[in-house]
Scaffold this motif. Structure first.
Motif, PDB file in Angstrom:
ATOM      1  N   MET A   1       0.842  -1.178   0.000  1.00 53.53           N
ATOM      2  CA  MET A   1       0.000   0.000   0.000  1.00 53.53           C
ATOM      3  C   MET A   1       0.887   1.241   0.000  1.00 53.53           C
ATOM      4  SD  MET A   1      -3.504   1.042   1.611  1.00 53.53           S
ATOM      5  CE  MET A   1      -3.963  -0.585   1.187  1.00 53.53           C
ATOM      6  N   LYS A   2       0.499   2.222  -0.784  1.00 51.69           N
ATOM      7  CA  LYS A   2       1.180   3.513  -0.822  1.00 51.69           C
ATOM      8  C   LYS A   2       0.331   4.526  -0.061  1.00 51.69           C
ATOM      9  CE  LYS A   2       4.365   2.447  -3.947  1.00 51.69           C
ATOM     10  NZ  LYS A   2       5.756   2.373  -3.686  1.00 51.69           N
ATOM     11  N   LEU A   3       0.990   5.284   0.791  1.00 50.87           N
ATOM     12  CA  LEU A   3       0.329   6.349   1.533  1.00 50.87           C
ATOM     13  C   LEU A   3       0.825   7.678   0.976  1.00 50.87           C
ATOM     14  CD1 LEU A   3      -1.366   7.456   3.897  1.00 50.87           C
ATOM     15  CD2 LEU A   3       0.685   7.263   5.303  1.00 50.87           C
ATOM     16  N   VAL A   4      -0.105   8.513   0.533  1.00 45.41           N
ATOM     17  CA  VAL A   4       0.234   9.828   0.003  1.00 45.41           C
ATOM     18  C   VAL A   4      -0.270  10.867   0.996  1.00 45.41           C
ATOM     19  CG1 VAL A   4      -0.020  11.435  -1.925  1.00 45.41           C
ATOM     20  CG2 VAL A   4       0.032   8.968  -2.363  1.00 45.41           C
ATOM     21  N   LYS A   5       0.665  11.667   1.521  1.00 40.00           N
ATOM     22  CA  LYS A   5       0.320  12.754   2.432  1.00 40.00           C
ATOM     23  C   LYS A   5       0.325  14.043   1.642  1.00 40.00           C
ATOM     24  CE  LYS A   5       2.127  10.569   6.581  1.00 40.00           C
ATOM     25  NZ  LYS A   5       2.929  10.766   7.797  1.00 40.00           N
ATOM     26  N   VAL A   6      -0.817  14.731   1.602  1.00 41.17           N
ATOM     27  CA  VAL A   6      -0.984  15.949   0.809  1.00 41.17           C
ATOM     28  C   VAL A   6      -1.149  17.132   1.752  1.00 41.17           C
ATOM     29  CG1 VAL A   6      -2.363  17.118  -0.959  1.00 41.17           C
ATOM     30  CG2 VAL A   6      -2.140  14.612  -1.012  1.00 41.17           C
ATOM     31  N   TYR A   7      -0.355  18.172   1.512  1.00 45.99           N
ATOM     32  CA  TYR A   7      -0.402  19.409   2.304  1.00 45.99           C
ATOM     33  C   TYR A   7      -0.823  20.548   1.379  1.00 45.99           C
ATOM     34  CZ  TYR A   7       2.590  16.460   5.188  1.00 45.99           C
ATOM     35  OH  TYR A   7       3.095  15.422   5.919  1.00 45.99           O
ATOM     36  N   VAL A   8      -1.917  21.223   1.730  1.00 45.04           N
ATOM     37  CA  VAL A   8      -2.447  22.318   0.920  1.00 45.04           C
ATOM     38  C   VAL A   8      -2.357  23.595   1.749  1.00 45.04           C
ATOM     39  CG1 VAL A   8      -4.465  23.219  -0.313  1.00 45.04           C
ATOM     40  CG2 VAL A   8      -4.046  20.745  -0.238  1.00 45.04           C
ATOM     41  N   THR A   9      -1.762  24.640   1.174  1.00 49.09           N
ATOM     42  CA  THR A   9      -1.653  25.931   1.854  1.00 49.09           C
ATOM     43  C   THR A   9      -1.979  27.048   0.878  1.00 49.09           C
ATOM     44  OG1 THR A   9       0.708  26.034   1.357  1.00 49.09           O
ATOM     45  CG2 THR A   9       0.091  25.157   3.516  1.00 49.09           C
TER      46      THR A   9
END
Length: 82
Positions: A1-9
């Motif tokens: 499984m791939k975990l993608v952490k997305v940060y939006v600013t």
């Protein structure tokens, strides 16, 4: 499984009213060393390991749904999940 952490600013050219309100509240608490606060959003997306177009599709998801490209920017990191 791939975990993608997305940060939006918010983009630097956009006034962050919530960040300013938080900074003011922190300074009211006596923490006057705080010079700036920025508010943002955080998302975690999980993909199957064999997902062929992972980066391309993450960019499309961010552009079309998670971030408003007019006022926000995003970055993400891809990790090996459990």
């Amino acid at each position: 499984m791939k975990l993608v952490k997305v940060y939006v600013t918010l983009k630097e050219s956009v006034l962050d009213a919530q960040g300013e309100a938080i900074k003011s509240a922190i300074q009211t608490m006596g923490y006057n060393q705080i010079s700036d606060v920025h508010m943002g959003k955080y998302f975690e997306l999980k993909f199957e390991n064999d997902y062929a177009n992972l980066e391309k599709d993450v960019d499309l998801i961010c552009d079309d749904l998670l971030a408003n490209p007019n006022v926000e920017t995003y970055r993400y990191e891809i990790l090996e999940g459990e």
